[in-house]
Design a protein around this motif. Structure first.
Motif, PDB file in Angstrom:
ATOM      1  N   VAL A   7      -2.367  -8.554  -2.808  1.00 21.76           N
ATOM      2  CA  VAL A   7      -1.967  -7.846  -4.029  1.00 21.76           C
ATOM      3  C   VAL A   7      -2.794  -6.573  -4.200  1.00 21.76           C
ATOM      4  O   VAL A   7      -2.254  -5.510  -4.512  1.00 21.76           O
ATOM      5  CB  VAL A   7      -2.109  -8.775  -5.260  1.00 21.76           C
ATOM      6  CG1 VAL A   7      -1.938  -8.004  -6.553  1.00 21.76           C
ATOM      7  CG2 VAL A   7      -1.101  -9.905  -5.176  1.00 21.76           C
ATOM      8  N   ASN A   8      -4.113  -6.674  -3.965  1.00 18.68           N
ATOM      9  CA  ASN A   8      -4.972  -5.492  -4.091  1.00 18.68           C
ATOM     10  C   ASN A   8      -4.557  -4.407  -3.109  1.00 18.68           C
ATOM     11  O   ASN A   8      -4.482  -3.227  -3.464  1.00 18.68           O
ATOM     12  CB  ASN A   8      -6.435  -5.868  -3.851  1.00 18.68           C
ATOM     13  CG  ASN A   8      -7.032  -6.625  -5.011  1.00 18.68           C
ATOM     14  OD1 ASN A   8      -6.492  -6.613  -6.109  1.00 18.68           O
ATOM     15  ND2 ASN A   8      -8.145  -7.283  -4.764  1.00 18.68           N
ATOM     16  N   ARG A   9      -4.305  -4.772  -1.877  1.00 19.86           N
ATOM     17  CA  ARG A   9      -3.917  -3.779  -0.870  1.00 19.86           C
ATOM     18  C   ARG A   9      -2.558  -3.170  -1.193  1.00 19.86           C
ATOM     19  O   ARG A   9      -2.350  -1.972  -1.014  1.00 19.86           O
ATOM     20  CB  ARG A   9      -3.905  -4.420   0.508  1.00 19.86           C
ATOM     21  CG  ARG A   9      -5.289  -4.741   0.994  1.00 19.86           C
ATOM     22  CD  ARG A   9      -5.285  -5.377   2.335  1.00 19.86           C
ATOM     23  NE  ARG A   9      -6.643  -5.719   2.729  1.00 19.86           N
ATOM     24  CZ  ARG A   9      -6.953  -6.403   3.781  1.00 19.86           C
ATOM     25  NH1 ARG A   9      -6.001  -6.841   4.580  1.00 19.86           N
ATOM     26  NH2 ARG A   9      -8.198  -6.666   4.077  1.00 19.86           N
ATOM     27  N   THR A  10      -1.642  -3.981  -1.672  1.00 20.60           N
ATOM     28  CA  THR A  10      -0.317  -3.466  -2.020  1.00 20.60           C
ATOM     29  C   THR A  10      -0.403  -2.487  -3.188  1.00 20.60           C
ATOM     30  O   THR A  10       0.194  -1.408  -3.141  1.00 20.60           O
ATOM     31  CB  THR A  10       0.627  -4.632  -2.381  1.00 20.60           C
ATOM     32  OG1 THR A  10       0.666  -5.547  -1.276  1.00 20.60           O
ATOM     33  CG2 THR A  10       2.017  -4.138  -2.688  1.00 20.60           C
ATOM     34  N   LEU A  11      -1.154  -2.837  -4.224  1.00 20.02           N
ATOM     35  CA  LEU A  11      -1.304  -1.941  -5.374  1.00 20.02           C
ATOM     36  C   LEU A  11      -2.011  -0.648  -4.992  1.00 20.02           C
ATOM     37  O   LEU A  11      -1.634   0.437  -5.454  1.00 20.02           O
ATOM     38  CB  LEU A  11      -2.057  -2.647  -6.501  1.00 20.02           C
ATOM     39  CG  LEU A  11      -1.297  -3.753  -7.218  1.00 20.02           C
ATOM     40  CD1 LEU A  11      -2.189  -4.425  -8.255  1.00 20.02           C
ATOM     41  CD2 LEU A  11      -0.044  -3.211  -7.877  1.00 20.02           C
ATOM     42  N   THR A  12      -3.020  -0.739  -4.132  1.00 18.86           N
ATOM     43  CA  THR A  12      -3.711   0.468  -3.681  1.00 18.86           C
ATOM     44  C   THR A  12      -2.769   1.354  -2.889  1.00 18.86           C
ATOM     45  O   THR A  12      -2.759   2.592  -3.054  1.00 18.86           O
ATOM     46  CB  THR A  12      -4.939   0.084  -2.840  1.00 18.86           C
ATOM     47  OG1 THR A  12      -5.786  -0.759  -3.623  1.00 18.86           O
ATOM     48  CG2 THR A  12      -5.725   1.313  -2.408  1.00 18.86           C
ATOM     49  N   ALA A  13      -1.974   0.763  -2.021  1.00 22.97           N
ATOM     50  CA  ALA A  13      -1.020   1.554  -1.227  1.00 22.97           C
ATOM     51  C   ALA A  13       0.035   2.203  -2.122  1.00 22.97           C
ATOM     52  O   ALA A  13       0.380   3.380  -1.938  1.00 22.97           O
ATOM     53  CB  ALA A  13      -0.349   0.663  -0.180  1.00 22.97           C
ATOM     54  N   LEU A  14       0.549   1.472  -3.101  1.00 18.50           N
ATOM     55  CA  LEU A  14       1.544   2.041  -4.020  1.00 18.50           C
ATOM     56  C   LEU A  14       0.960   3.181  -4.852  1.00 18.50           C
ATOM     57  O   LEU A  14       1.619   4.210  -5.072  1.00 18.50           O
ATOM     58  CB  LEU A  14       2.115   0.957  -4.927  1.00 18.50           C
ATOM     59  CG  LEU A  14       3.031  -0.072  -4.247  1.00 18.50           C
ATOM     60  CD1 LEU A  14       3.421  -1.160  -5.241  1.00 18.50           C
ATOM     61  CD2 LEU A  14       4.258   0.594  -3.670  1.00 18.50           C
ATOM     62  N   ALA A  15      -0.281   3.030  -5.318  1.00 19.80           N
ATOM     63  CA  ALA A  15      -0.927   4.101  -6.082  1.00 19.80           C
ATOM     64  C   ALA A  15      -1.134   5.331  -5.211  1.00 19.80           C
ATOM     65  O   ALA A  15      -0.917   6.467  -5.653  1.00 19.80           O
ATOM     66  CB  ALA A  15      -2.258   3.617  -6.650  1.00 19.80           C
ATOM     67  N   GLY A  16      -1.529   5.125  -3.956  1.00 19.74           N
ATOM     68  CA  GLY A  16      -1.708   6.250  -3.038  1.00 19.74           C
ATOM     69  C   GLY A  16      -0.397   6.972  -2.773  1.00 19.74           C
ATOM     70  O   GLY A  16      -0.349   8.215  -2.741  1.00 19.74           O
ATOM     71  N   ILE A  17       0.663   6.218  -2.574  1.00 18.21           N
ATOM     72  CA  ILE A  17       1.983   6.828  -2.331  1.00 18.21           C
ATOM     73  C   ILE A  17       2.447   7.605  -3.563  1.00 18.21           C
ATOM     74  O   ILE A  17       2.977   8.711  -3.451  1.00 18.21           O
ATOM     75  CB  ILE A  17       3.005   5.743  -1.920  1.00 18.21           C
ATOM     76  CG1 ILE A  17       2.677   5.222  -0.517  1.00 18.21           C
ATOM     77  CG2 ILE A  17       4.423   6.279  -1.966  1.00 18.21           C
ATOM     78  CD1 ILE A  17       3.446   3.994  -0.115  1.00 18.21           C
ATOM     79  N   ALA A  18       2.224   7.053  -4.758  1.00 15.79           N
ATOM     80  CA  ALA A  18       2.625   7.747  -5.992  1.00 15.79           C
ATOM     81  C   ALA A  18       1.842   9.048  -6.172  1.00 15.79           C
ATOM     82  O   ALA A  18       2.419  10.095  -6.518  1.00 15.79           O
ATOM     83  CB  ALA A  18       2.427   6.830  -7.198  1.00 15.79           C
ATOM     84  N   LEU A  19       0.539   9.005  -5.925  1.00 17.88           N
ATOM     85  CA  LEU A  19      -0.263  10.225  -6.054  1.00 17.88           C
ATOM     86  C   LEU A  19       0.118  11.269  -5.010  1.00 17.88           C
ATOM     87  O   LEU A  19       0.173  12.470  -5.308  1.00 17.88           O
ATOM     88  CB  LEU A  19      -1.755   9.887  -5.951  1.00 17.88           C
ATOM     89  CG  LEU A  19      -2.357   9.165  -7.147  1.00 17.88           C
ATOM     90  CD1 LEU A  19      -3.778   8.734  -6.848  1.00 17.88           C
ATOM     91  CD2 LEU A  19      -2.321  10.053  -8.375  1.00 17.88           C
ATOM     92  N   LEU A  20       0.385  10.840  -3.800  1.00 16.40           N
ATOM     93  CA  LEU A  20       0.819  11.770  -2.754  1.00 16.40           C
ATOM     94  C   LEU A  20       2.149  12.407  -3.120  1.00 16.40           C
ATOM     95  O   LEU A  20       2.340  13.622  -2.983  1.00 16.40           O
ATOM     96  CB  LEU A  20       0.926  11.039  -1.410  1.00 16.40           C
ATOM     97  CG  LEU A  20       1.376  11.879  -0.219  1.00 16.40           C
ATOM     98  CD1 LEU A  20       0.330  12.938   0.096  1.00 16.40           C
ATOM     99  CD2 LEU A  20       1.643  11.004   0.977  1.00 16.40           C
ATOM    100  N   GLY A  21       3.082  11.614  -3.621  1.00 15.29           N
ATOM    101  CA  GLY A  21       4.384  12.147  -4.029  1.00 15.29           C
ATOM    102  C   GLY A  21       4.252  13.134  -5.178  1.00 15.29           C
ATOM    103  O   GLY A  21       4.899  14.196  -5.176  1.00 15.29           O
ATOM    104  N   ALA A  22       3.419  12.807  -6.174  1.00 11.95           N
ATOM    105  CA  ALA A  22       3.225  13.725  -7.306  1.00 11.95           C
ATOM    106  C   ALA A  22       2.588  15.028  -6.847  1.00 11.95           C
ATOM    107  O   ALA A  22       2.990  16.120  -7.287  1.00 11.95           O
ATOM    108  CB  ALA A  22       2.355  13.055  -8.368  1.00 11.95           C
TER     109      ALA A  22
END
Length: 193
Positions: A7-22
């Motif tokens: 769960v921690n790795r998935t949330l970190t990856a999703l946050a990274g993808i969201a920040l990269l997209g923004a």
């Protein structure tokens, strides 16, 4: 992989993808963002970027810039510290106390040695061997005793009962099942020539 780690790795990856997209969207959509900026925010030139050196310099001159940067830095630092502390394993102190407490941990070999010593101190006992096996809810004590010549099993059984009671107190939350075997040592026959 255990579930909290996944769960921690998935949330970190999703946050990274969201920040990269923004960031990529802001990089390519400078003109679309200009219309939605706050009124106090300086508008960039038509061929410029959202935050150039002059824009940053004008932001630094405002009265709210330094407290906002310090507050954001403090919050981010505290969040990182809280995350690091939550990920650090905590060693719990092991309680100490008399053997009768339920939370005391005792090595079985030490308990077996103590039981054998107690059994050997009983009058009439020549040898004693002990084995303790634990399960979730019960403990099994196998005690093998040899008596000296001239002593009967009934002479030592009462004293062995007190040894068994001591073990029962040491392993208190578990129910103790005791199996005691008493045998007599043979008389040494004199050799006649």
């Amino acid at each position: 992989m255990n579930s909290p780690s996944a769960v921690n790795r998935t949330l970190t990856a999703l946050a990274g993808i969201a920040l990269l997209g923004a960031g990529l969207w802001l990089l390519g959509a400078t003109r679309a963002v200009v219309d939605h900026l706050p009124a106090r925010w300086p508008a960039p030139p038509a061929d410029g970027v959202l935050l150039d050196r002059q824009g940053l310099a004008s932001l630094r001159e405002t009265s709210w810039w330094a407290p906002a940067v310090m507050a954001a830095g403090t919050v981010l630092t505290l969040l990182c510290l809280a995350w690091a502390v939550s990920r650090t394993p905590v060693r719990r102190l092991r309680p100490t106390g008399p053997l009768s407490t339920a939370r005391t941990q005792l090595r079985l070999t030490a308990l077996e040695d103590a039981v054998c010593e107690d059994a050997r101190r009983i009058e009439g006992v020549a040898q004693a061997r002990c084995r303790i096996a634990l399960s979730r809810t019960s403990a099994h004590l196998a005690l093998r005793v040899r008596t000296l010549p001239g002593y009967a099993a009934k002479d030592v059984l009462d004293s062995l009962g007190t040894v068994s009671t001591t073990v029962e107190h040491a392993l208190h939350p578990r129910e103790l099942n005791t199996r005691t075997r008493v045998s007599a040592q043979r008389h040494a026959a004199p050799h006649v020539r």
